[in-house]
Design a protein around this motif. Structure first.
Motif, PDB file in Angstrom:
ATOM      1  N   MET A 108      -9.203  -3.988   1.305  1.00  0.00           N
ATOM      2  CA  MET A 108      -8.566  -3.242   0.219  1.00  0.00           C
ATOM      3  C   MET A 108      -7.104  -2.971   0.523  1.00  0.00           C
ATOM      4  SD  MET A 108      -9.662   0.458  -1.374  1.00  0.00           S
ATOM      5  CE  MET A 108     -11.232  -0.164  -1.961  1.00  0.00           C
ATOM      6  N   GLU A 109      -6.826  -2.494   1.736  1.00  0.00           N
ATOM      7  CA  GLU A 109      -5.465  -2.084   2.060  1.00  0.00           C
ATOM      8  C   GLU A 109      -4.545  -3.249   2.405  1.00  0.00           C
ATOM      9  OE1 GLU A 109      -4.185   0.777   1.388  1.00  0.00           O
ATOM     10  OE2 GLU A 109      -6.174   1.186   0.575  1.00  0.00           O
ATOM     11  N   ILE A 110      -5.066  -4.280   3.007  1.00  0.00           N
ATOM     12  CA  ILE A 110      -4.225  -5.461   3.276  1.00  0.00           C
ATOM     13  C   ILE A 110      -3.729  -6.038   1.954  1.00  0.00           C
ATOM     14  CG2 ILE A 110      -4.272  -7.859   4.064  1.00  0.00           C
ATOM     15  CD1 ILE A 110      -6.078  -6.891   6.371  1.00  0.00           C
ATOM     16  N   VAL A 111      -4.632  -6.139   0.990  1.00  0.00           N
ATOM     17  CA  VAL A 111      -4.246  -6.663  -0.324  1.00  0.00           C
ATOM     18  C   VAL A 111      -3.319  -5.690  -1.042  1.00  0.00           C
ATOM     19  CG1 VAL A 111      -5.082  -7.280  -2.624  1.00  0.00           C
ATOM     20  CG2 VAL A 111      -6.276  -8.109  -0.592  1.00  0.00           C
ATOM     21  N   ALA A 112      -3.711  -4.421  -1.115  1.00  0.00           N
ATOM     22  CA  ALA A 112      -2.928  -3.433  -1.861  1.00  0.00           C
ATOM     23  C   ALA A 112      -1.530  -3.257  -1.268  1.00  0.00           C
ATOM     24  CB  ALA A 112      -3.662  -2.100  -1.892  1.00  0.00           C
ATOM     25  N   ILE A 113      -1.444  -3.101   0.040  1.00  0.00           N
ATOM     26  CA  ILE A 113      -0.143  -2.901   0.674  1.00  0.00           C
ATOM     27  C   ILE A 113       0.710  -4.155   0.560  1.00  0.00           C
ATOM     28  CG2 ILE A 113       1.031  -2.454   2.872  1.00  0.00           C
ATOM     29  CD1 ILE A 113      -1.424  -0.719   3.634  1.00  0.00           C
ATOM     30  N   GLY A 114       0.090  -5.310   0.736  1.00  0.00           N
ATOM     31  CA  GLY A 114       0.827  -6.565   0.609  1.00  0.00           C
ATOM     32  C   GLY A 114       1.408  -6.750  -0.783  1.00  0.00           C
ATOM     33  N   VAL A 115       0.593  -6.477  -1.805  1.00  0.00           N
ATOM     34  CA  VAL A 115       1.069  -6.602  -3.185  1.00  0.00           C
ATOM     35  C   VAL A 115       2.179  -5.600  -3.455  1.00  0.00           C
ATOM     36  CG1 VAL A 115       0.436  -6.271  -5.613  1.00  0.00           C
ATOM     37  CG2 VAL A 115      -1.075  -7.560  -4.091  1.00  0.00           C
ATOM     38  N   ASP A 116       1.992  -4.373  -2.989  1.00  0.00           N
ATOM     39  CA  ASP A 116       2.978  -3.337  -3.249  1.00  0.00           C
ATOM     40  C   ASP A 116       4.327  -3.664  -2.614  1.00  0.00           C
ATOM     41  OD1 ASP A 116       3.268  -0.351  -4.252  1.00  0.00           O
ATOM     42  OD2 ASP A 116       4.296  -0.501  -2.324  1.00  0.00           O
ATOM     43  N   LEU A 117       4.318  -4.057  -1.354  1.00  0.00           N
ATOM     44  CA  LEU A 117       5.575  -4.351  -0.675  1.00  0.00           C
ATOM     45  C   LEU A 117       6.248  -5.586  -1.264  1.00  0.00           C
ATOM     46  CD1 LEU A 117       4.598  -3.602   3.043  1.00  0.00           C
ATOM     47  CD2 LEU A 117       5.887  -2.167   1.449  1.00  0.00           C
ATOM     48  N   THR A 118       5.442  -6.522  -1.744  1.00  0.00           N
ATOM     49  CA  THR A 118       6.009  -7.718  -2.381  1.00  0.00           C
ATOM     50  C   THR A 118       6.690  -7.375  -3.701  1.00  0.00           C
ATOM     51  OG1 THR A 118       4.349  -9.156  -1.365  1.00  0.00           O
ATOM     52  CG2 THR A 118       5.499 -10.002  -3.306  1.00  0.00           C
ATOM     53  N   LEU A 119       6.028  -6.556  -4.498  1.00  0.00           N
ATOM     54  CA  LEU A 119       6.561  -6.226  -5.818  1.00  0.00           C
ATOM     55  C   LEU A 119       7.673  -5.181  -5.762  1.00  0.00           C
ATOM     56  CD1 LEU A 119       3.261  -6.006  -7.911  1.00  0.00           C
ATOM     57  CD2 LEU A 119       4.899  -7.900  -7.842  1.00  0.00           C
ATOM     58  N   ALA A 120       7.500  -4.181  -4.912  1.00  0.00           N
ATOM     59  CA  ALA A 120       8.445  -3.067  -4.899  1.00  0.00           C
ATOM     60  C   ALA A 120       9.714  -3.367  -4.131  1.00  0.00           C
ATOM     61  CB  ALA A 120       7.774  -1.821  -4.328  1.00  0.00           C
ATOM     62  N   GLY A 121       9.609  -4.254  -3.131  1.00  0.00           N
ATOM     63  CA  GLY A 121      10.794  -4.541  -2.322  1.00  0.00           C
ATOM     64  C   GLY A 121      11.301  -3.285  -1.637  1.00  0.00           C
ATOM     65  N   SER A 122      12.546  -2.935  -1.842  1.00  0.00           N
ATOM     66  CA  SER A 122      13.143  -1.759  -1.204  1.00  0.00           C
ATOM     67  C   SER A 122      13.170  -0.550  -2.127  1.00  0.00           C
ATOM     68  CB  SER A 122      14.578  -2.083  -0.756  1.00  0.00           C
ATOM     69  OG  SER A 122      15.372  -2.471  -1.872  1.00  0.00           O
ATOM     70  N   ALA A 123      12.461  -0.594  -3.245  1.00  0.00           N
ATOM     71  CA  ALA A 123      12.467   0.514  -4.204  1.00  0.00           C
ATOM     72  C   ALA A 123      11.893   1.783  -3.574  1.00  0.00           C
ATOM     73  CB  ALA A 123      11.669   0.141  -5.449  1.00  0.00           C
ATOM     74  N   GLY A 124      12.469   2.925  -3.927  1.00  0.00           N
ATOM     75  CA  GLY A 124      12.020   4.211  -3.415  1.00  0.00           C
ATOM     76  C   GLY A 124      11.382   5.053  -4.499  1.00  0.00           C
ATOM     77  N   PRO A 125      10.886   6.241  -4.149  1.00  0.00           N
ATOM     78  CA  PRO A 125      10.157   7.094  -5.101  1.00  0.00           C
ATOM     79  C   PRO A 125      10.959   7.534  -6.314  1.00  0.00           C
ATOM     80  CG  PRO A 125       9.727   7.782  -2.854  1.00  0.00           C
ATOM     81  CD  PRO A 125      10.832   6.772  -2.781  1.00  0.00           C
ATOM     82  N   THR A 126      12.274   7.448  -6.267  1.00  0.00           N
ATOM     83  CA  THR A 126      13.078   7.824  -7.429  1.00  0.00           C
ATOM     84  C   THR A 126      13.216   6.685  -8.431  1.00  0.00           C
ATOM     85  OG1 THR A 126      15.121   7.176  -6.283  1.00  0.00           O
ATOM     86  CG2 THR A 126      14.415   9.471  -6.069  1.00  0.00           C
ATOM     87  N   GLN A 127      12.652   5.528  -8.119  1.00  0.00           N
ATOM     88  CA  GLN A 127      12.773   4.360  -8.988  1.00  0.00           C
ATOM     89  C   GLN A 127      11.431   4.035  -9.649  1.00  0.00           C
ATOM     90  OE1 GLN A 127      14.737   2.290  -5.448  1.00  0.00           O
ATOM     91  NE2 GLN A 127      15.687   1.201  -7.165  1.00  0.00           N
ATOM     92  N   VAL A 128      11.508   3.577 -10.869  1.00  0.00           N
ATOM     93  CA  VAL A 128      10.305   3.205 -11.622  1.00  0.00           C
ATOM     94  C   VAL A 128       9.500   2.144 -10.884  1.00  0.00           C
ATOM     95  CG1 VAL A 128       9.495   2.080 -13.731  1.00  0.00           C
ATOM     96  CG2 VAL A 128      11.278   3.828 -13.862  1.00  0.00           C
ATOM     97  N   LEU A 129      10.177   1.178 -10.291  1.00  0.00           N
ATOM     98  CA  LEU A 129       9.499   0.059  -9.645  1.00  0.00           C
ATOM     99  C   LEU A 129       8.580   0.518  -8.523  1.00  0.00           C
ATOM    100  CD1 LEU A 129       9.172  -3.011  -9.499  1.00  0.00           C
ATOM    101  CD2 LEU A 129      11.146  -3.090  -7.954  1.00  0.00           C
ATOM    102  N   PHE A 130       8.937   1.571  -7.827  1.00  0.00           N
ATOM    103  CA  PHE A 130       8.097   2.095  -6.743  1.00  0.00           C
ATOM    104  C   PHE A 130       6.723   2.477  -7.278  1.00  0.00           C
ATOM    105  CE2 PHE A 130       6.412   5.685  -4.329  1.00  0.00           C
ATOM    106  CZ  PHE A 130       6.481   5.222  -3.022  1.00  0.00           C
TER     107      PHE A 130
END
Length: 225
Positions: free
Chosen positions: A161-183
């Motif tokens: 679950m976490e390998i997939v979820a974290i991998g997808v998130d880091l791929t899509l979000a890139g360097s986006a932070g909590p103040t950005q919609v993309l995060f």
């Protein structure tokens, strides 16, 4: 492929994505809460939280999982539905840990990618582990035995679950932070990807007797409202 990724990235960066998500998730959550109160109040308090969090993370998908496997109104039970309840149970804790871990790692500590992945996995695993150990200890199982049972039965599901979820998130979000919609939009997508990836793992674990799966909701008879 590049054009598709660019289009997805554009969608995820739009505030309207979060608006649309809220428009889908909030009615789904309201429907689950209403059903839990009026038709399935007999379910254990833990499972009520499991279903509510599953819908918070995955909206209509979480609602569909609950409607298909978590209500006393289901026509029959079996390994497929038990696996759905089992993965939702795992998902509720791991999702919370993932949200906290990512927000801490990216928003506060500003860690590099590898550290972000490790911190997020640690939080997600700890939350999923606690959600399994706690109920076992409440039933009278000692901490040592409960911990061993949790590690043995939950690690494969949490890991996938976490390998997939974290991998997808880091791929899509890139360097986006909590103040950005993309995060946040990337987190929404990644959480549901993790849920879907872990479902067949739970099915295999149940079929091989490694996990028992969550109780048939038709057979629970608790006085909890």
């Amino acid at each position: 492929m590049a054009q598709s990724y660019t289009a997805l990235d554009t969608i995820l960066q739009s505030p309207w994505f979060l608006v649309a998500w809220a428009a889908l998730m909030l009615p789904s959550l309201a429907l689950v809460i209403r059903d839990l109160r009026t038709r399935n109040a007999h379910l254990m308090p833990l499972m009520k939280w499991v279903w509510a969090l599953t819908v918070v993370y995955s909206g209509p998908l979480g609602l569909a999982v609950y409607w298909w496997s978590g209500r006393k109104e289901i026509a029959a039970d079996g390994q497929w539905r038990r696996a759905a309840r089992s993965v939702a149970h795992c998902y509720s804790g791991c999702g919370l840990g993932e949200i906290v871990g990512l927000t801490l790692a990216v928003g506060i500590l500003a860690t590099p990618t590898t550290a972000t992945a490790l911190i997020t996995f640690a939080f997600a695993y700890s939350a999923g582990f606690a959600l399994t150990v706690g109920p076992l200890m409440q039933e009278g199982t000692g901490f040592g035995q409960a911990a061993r049972d949790a590690i043995y039965s939950e690690t494969p599901s949490i890991a996938v679950m976490e390998i997939v979820a974290i991998g997808v998130d880091l791929t899509l979000a890139g360097s986006a932070g909590p103040t950005q919609v993309l995060f946040w939009s990337s987190m929404i997508v990644s959480l549901s990807c993790g849920l879907l990836a872990a479902y067949p793992v739970n099915l295999v674990l149940i079929r091989h007797g490694i996990k028992a799966g969550m109780m048939d909701p038709r057979n629970t008879d608790h006085a909890h409202g």
